[in-house]
Design an enzyme around this catalytic site. Structure first.
Site, PDB file in Angstrom:
ATOM      1  N   LYS A 232       8.166 -58.164 -16.788  1.00 20.92           N
ATOM      2  CA  LYS A 232       7.283 -57.085 -16.362  1.00 20.92           C
ATOM      3  C   LYS A 232       7.635 -56.747 -14.919  1.00 20.92           C
ATOM      4  CE  LYS A 232       2.487 -55.774 -15.690  1.00 20.92           C
ATOM      5  NZ  LYS A 232       1.094 -56.121 -15.933  1.00 20.92           N
TER       6      LYS A 232
ATOM      7  N   LYS B  88       8.705 -54.464 -19.925  1.00 22.45           N
ATOM      8  CA  LYS B  88       7.766 -53.420 -19.503  1.00 22.45           C
ATOM      9  C   LYS B  88       8.092 -52.972 -18.097  1.00 22.45           C
ATOM     10  CE  LYS B  88       2.914 -52.951 -18.416  1.00 22.45           C
ATOM     11  NZ  LYS B  88       1.682 -53.623 -18.220  1.00 22.45           N
TER      12      LYS B  88
HETATM   13  C1  PBG Z   1      -2.244 -55.489 -15.710  1.00 21.21           C
HETATM   14  C2  PBG Z   1      -1.605 -54.523 -16.622  1.00 21.21           C
HETATM   15  C3  PBG Z   1      -1.011 -53.325 -16.193  1.00 21.21           C
HETATM   16  C4  PBG Z   1      -0.568 -52.664 -17.330  1.00 21.21           C
HETATM   17  C5  PBG Z   1      -0.866 -53.475 -18.436  1.00 21.21           C
HETATM   18  N1  PBG Z   1      -1.505 -54.627 -17.970  1.00 21.21           N
HETATM   19  C6  PBG Z   1      -0.926 -52.725 -14.846  1.00 21.21           C
HETATM   20  C7  PBG Z   1      -0.446 -53.515 -13.726  1.00 21.21           C
HETATM   21  O1  PBG Z   1       0.285 -54.496 -13.878  1.00 21.21           O
HETATM   22  O2  PBG Z   1      -0.832 -53.158 -12.631  1.00 21.21           O
HETATM   23  C8  PBG Z   1       0.105 -51.327 -17.287  1.00 21.21           C
HETATM   24  C9  PBG Z   1       0.167 -50.562 -18.530  1.00 21.21           C
HETATM   25  C10 PBG Z   1       0.467 -49.127 -18.370  1.00 21.21           C
HETATM   26  O3  PBG Z   1       0.806 -48.606 -17.289  1.00 21.21           O
HETATM   27  O4  PBG Z   1       0.384 -48.440 -19.394  1.00 21.21           O
HETATM   28  N2  PBG Z   1      -2.309 -56.788 -16.062  1.00 21.21           N
END
Ligand code: PBG
Length: 341
Positions: free
Chosen positions: A204, A262
């Site tokens: 991520k 992601k």
């Molecule tokens: C946070 C989380 C995020 C997303 C999914 N879980 C945002 C972040 O890490 O700040 C983002 C998903 C998206 O942008 O569609 N745990």
């Protein structure tokens, strides 16, 4: 025979297999069926609530009853998996994120209700502290602004057990703390939830494409002294690819069932690399910013929404993703029913 060939005519004409949609469909290497999609949903407390999200046209924050209605609609279209994110009342957000461990919190109630009303649904819950934290971080923040790893992991493991008890089919740690997959696996197994799967956010990235999601949950890191304004000390640096392999090796060894990359489209190379290195299923998250870009350009008349969405999801599958989380799951399934069934 060679001697009789007309001069300057290619022997191999790849266009022969592009002549009709029937032939193209026959030789198509990647076709994404709706059962590969997971629809992320934002849940709010209350009843009959449906609040549209400005930067995510077509998606809304829904109360549990409306979420169930949306799940039913999705299941009818062949999308049977859902990832839930709670949009909490700000009064419930604290520095210790304690609402995350309330067995009767909004998320647990939503999981129970969906599993009761839609038994065929696969419900995936997010494991991270940001929806519950008054700082907007995925982990606990100390007085110097450091995101605490091991203390956070202890809470995440407890959270996973609570979600499993509520009926979650899979828990999805999205926090990027080190060692959380092993801790969650141990906690689930010790509590009698050996069959609850872990969909790990393996690679991520610290991405600017999460903007609309943070608006939807009001979960962006807050501006305050000694609170970092970004998530770069735990999410991955966009310049790194080899590091994603290290993350994947660790998650696999720690017991993850599915590895996720992601965002998706800006990181297709990472999906492809992981595909070459693991036999586990790979998921990819087409995040809020990717969705918003296509929707916004289409609204301006600059792109064909449905063609671009299909092309972008197909490219993610072609890169090697078996499973895709996308806010466009219903749009895609509707397109699929019209064009492919
Ligand atoms: C946070 C989380 C995020 C997303 C999914 N879980 C945002 C972040 O890490 O700040 C983002 C998903 C998206 O942008 O569609 N745990």
């Amino acid at each position: 025979m060679e001697a009789n060939r007309p001069p300057n005519r290619p022997l191999r004409r790849l266009r022969r297999l592009r002549r009709s949609e029937t032939i193209r469909a026959m030789v198509r290497e990647t076709s994404l069926t709706p059962d590969k999609l997971i629809l992320p949903q934002f849940v709010v407390d209350g009843e009959h609530r449906c609040e549209s999200i400005e930067a995510m046209p077509g998606r809304s924050r829904l109360s549990i009853d409306e979420t169930i209605a949306e799940c039913r609609k999705a299941i009818d279209l062949g999308v049977r998996s859902f990832a839930l994110f709670p949009a909490l009342d700000p009064a419930l957000k604290t520095s210790d994120a304690r609402e995350a461990l309330n067995e009767d919190n909004l998320l647990c109630r939503a999981v129970q209700a969906i599993k009761e009303s839609c038994p065929s649904a696969c419900v995936v819950t997010d494991i991270a502290l940001d929806p519950y934290s008054d700082k907007g971080h995925d982990g606990l923040v100390d007085e110097h602004g450091v995101i605490l790893n091991d203390e956070t992991v202890d809470i995440l493991a407890k959270m996973a057990v609570i979600h499993a008890k509520a009926g979650a089919d899979m828990v999805a740690p999205s926090d990027m703390m080190d060692g959380r997959v092993a801790a969650i696996r141990n906690a689930l197994d010790s509590a009698g939830f050996a069959d609850t799967a872990i969909l790990s956010y393996t690679a991520k990235y610290a991405s600017a494409f999460y903007g609309p999601f943070r608006d939807a949950l009001d979960s962006a890191p807050v501006e305050a002294p000694n609170v970092p304004g970004d998530k770069k000390t735990y999410q991955m640096d966009p310049g790194n690819a080899r590091e994603a392999i290290l993350e994947a090796m660790l998650d696999e060894a720690e017991g993850a069932d599915i590895l996720m990359v992601k965002p998706a489209m800006p990181y297709l190379d990472i999906i492809a690399r992981l595909r070459d290195r693991t036999e586990l299923p790979i998921a990819a998250y087409q995040v809020s910013g990717e969705y918003a870009m296509i929707k916004a350009a289409a609204r301006n008349g600059w792109l064909d929404e449905s063609e671009c969405m299909v092309e972008s999801l197909t490219s993610i599958a072609r890169a090697g993703a078996d499973i895709i989380l996308t806010y466009a799951a219903l749009d895609y399934a509707t397109w699929w029913q019209k064009n492919r069934c």
